[in-house]
Write a protein that holds these residues in place. Structure first.
Motif, PDB file in Angstrom:
ATOM      1  N   THR A  86      -5.630  -2.966   6.092  1.00 38.10           N
ATOM      2  CA  THR A  86      -5.265  -2.765   4.690  1.00 38.10           C
ATOM      3  C   THR A  86      -5.730  -3.944   3.850  1.00 38.10           C
ATOM      4  O   THR A  86      -6.253  -3.763   2.744  1.00 38.10           O
ATOM      5  N   ALA A 131      -0.629  -6.658   1.789  1.00 33.21           N
ATOM      6  CA  ALA A 131      -1.076  -5.831   2.912  1.00 33.21           C
ATOM      7  C   ALA A 131      -0.243  -6.175   4.138  1.00 33.21           C
ATOM      8  O   ALA A 131      -0.005  -7.341   4.433  1.00 33.21           O
ATOM      9  N   PRO A 138      -6.366   5.363   3.566  1.00 37.49           N
ATOM     10  CA  PRO A 138      -6.195   3.978   3.105  1.00 37.49           C
ATOM     11  C   PRO A 138      -7.315   3.446   2.212  1.00 37.49           C
ATOM     12  O   PRO A 138      -7.034   2.726   1.255  1.00 37.49           O
ATOM     13  N   ALA A 184      -6.597   2.200  -1.576  1.00 39.94           N
ATOM     14  CA  ALA A 184      -6.872   0.830  -2.022  1.00 39.94           C
ATOM     15  C   ALA A 184      -7.653   0.833  -3.334  1.00 39.94           C
ATOM     16  O   ALA A 184      -7.343   0.074  -4.259  1.00 39.94           O
ATOM     17  N   THR A 235       0.170   5.295   2.342  1.00 37.52           N
ATOM     18  CA  THR A 235      -0.853   5.255   3.397  1.00 37.52           C
ATOM     19  C   THR A 235      -0.276   5.336   4.798  1.00 37.52           C
ATOM     20  O   THR A 235      -1.020   5.449   5.765  1.00 37.52           O
ATOM     21  N   ALA A 251       0.877  -1.169   0.000  1.00 36.93           N
ATOM     22  CA  ALA A 251       0.000   0.000   0.000  1.00 36.93           C
ATOM     23  C   ALA A 251       0.914   1.219   0.000  1.00 36.93           C
ATOM     24  O   ALA A 251       1.692   1.415   0.930  1.00 36.93           O
TER      25      ALA A 251
END
Length: 162
Positions: free
Chosen positions: A152, A147, A122, A126, A115, A112
């Protein structure tokens, strides 16, 4: 999509959420630098700076026999959403895939991006990650979204279902 440690993925290249200096930092970038060893920072310094939304590759050094490359990308610092942050984040994923193509990576793992300390929301991140990867033409055969925590993972899973 998987919950786990990106440094243990069975892929040709891992993407790291870097800072412009490519010298290593916290979060996923720190974990990748620790696993790859000090040569990664030296290689990053040699190709730095990397501007937000761009990506560059270096060897993976001590990351293991399977991971051959680290793709460094610099995400946007969240400033409320009115400063092009979403487009810069999407560019990180597009450029990451383009660099993977340039180095001949058939598989790549993305974390990710932005974030953590950069503060990108987040859930929005995503959705951008999934939509951008789906819309980007690439020769990469397998993309893994990795993740680092359950929140996440759940947000990526929801974005994949949409």
């Amino acid at each position: 999509m998987v919950l786990g440690d990106i440094t243990e993925e069975d892929v040709d290249a891992v993407v790291t959420a870097a800072n412009e200096s490519l010298l290593g930092g916290g979060g996923v970038d720190g974990a990748i630098h620790r696993a790859a060893g000090p040569s990664l920072a030296r290689a990053g310094a040699a190709v730095a700076p990397c501007l937000p939304g761009d990506a560059v590759a270096t060897p993976a050094f001590d990351l293991g026999p399977r991971i051959r490359h680290v793709i460094h990308t610099v995400g946007p610092v969240w400033e409320g959403g009115g400063h092009g942050e979403a487009e810069v984040l999407a560019s990180c994923y597009r450029r990451g895939l383009a660099v993977a193509d340039e180095i001949g990576a058939g598989s790549v793992a993305f974390p990710a991006i932005a974030t953590g300390v950069y503060g990108f929301p987040p859930e929005q991140a995503a959705r951008i990650a999934v939509a951008t990867i789906r819309a980007t033409a690439t020769g990469v055969e397998r993309v893994r979204l990795v993740a680092f925590d359950a929140e996440t993972h759940d947000l990526l899973a929801a974005a994949l279902r949409d």
